[in-house]
Design a protein around this motif. Structure first.
Motif, short mmCIF file in Angstrom:
data_model
loop_
_atom_site.label_atom_id
_atom_site.label_comp_id
_atom_site.label_asym_id
_atom_site.label_seq_id
_atom_site.Cartn_x
_atom_site.Cartn_y
_atom_site.Cartn_z
N SER A 1 39.95 36.15 33.97
CA SER A 1 39.55 35.64 32.66
C SER A 1 38.02 35.50 32.61
O SER A 1 37.44 34.86 33.47
CB SER A 1 40.16 34.26 32.40
N PRO A 2 37.39 36.10 31.60
CA PRO A 2 35.94 35.92 31.46
C PRO A 2 35.61 34.46 31.14
O PRO A 2 36.46 33.70 30.68
CB PRO A 2 35.59 36.83 30.28
N MET A 3 34.37 34.09 31.34
CA MET A 3 33.93 32.71 31.14
C MET A 3 33.53 32.50 29.67
O MET A 3 32.39 32.15 29.36
CB MET A 3 32.77 32.40 32.08
N PHE A 4 34.47 32.67 28.76
CA PHE A 4 34.19 32.57 27.33
C PHE A 4 33.64 31.20 26.94
O PHE A 4 32.76 31.10 26.10
CB PHE A 4 35.46 32.85 26.51
N SER A 5 34.15 30.14 27.53
CA SER A 5 33.75 28.79 27.11
C SER A 5 32.32 28.44 27.51
O SER A 5 31.77 27.44 27.06
CB SER A 5 34.71 27.75 27.68
#
Length: 107
Positions: A22-26
């Motif tokens: 999961s990319p670090m979207f947050s």
């Protein structure tokens, strides 16, 4: 983190683990924040080499000798408790190693 770097650079994942991470979207937003930050000066000169063992005394000598053990040449092979004590000594000098981290050992 690696997946986010790959996406920022626009490069494909290196393997299936990267592809499914999961990319670090947050951590990112659509609006820039221009608030200045405090930059801390480097406390150790980057061009200074480690001192020779023969010039060290006491705990400095002991921990330098321990950190040069072959077990620390490879990833995840050294004694974690010893490495924690080595890092503590070099960042805190004469402060005692905290008992809550010490396990059975005493300083």
């Amino acid at each position: 983190m690696l997946r986010s770097i790959e996406q920022i650079l626009g490069i494909p994942p290196m393997n299936i683990i990267d592809a499914t991470a999961s990319p670090m979207f947050s951590c990112f937003s659509d609006t820039a924040v221009y608030t200045p930050y405090l930059c801390l000066a480097n406390r150790v000169p980057i061009n200074e080499m480690n001192k020779a063992l023969s010039t060290l005394q006491g705990k400095d000598h002991y921990f330098a000798e321990m950190s040069s053990m072959p077990a620390f040449d490879l990833l995840d092979r050294g004694d974690d408790q010893l490495m924690n004590r080595i890092l503590w000594h070099y960042s805190n000098k004469n402060r005692r190693y905290p008992k809550r981290f010490a396990g059975k050992d005493e300083d």
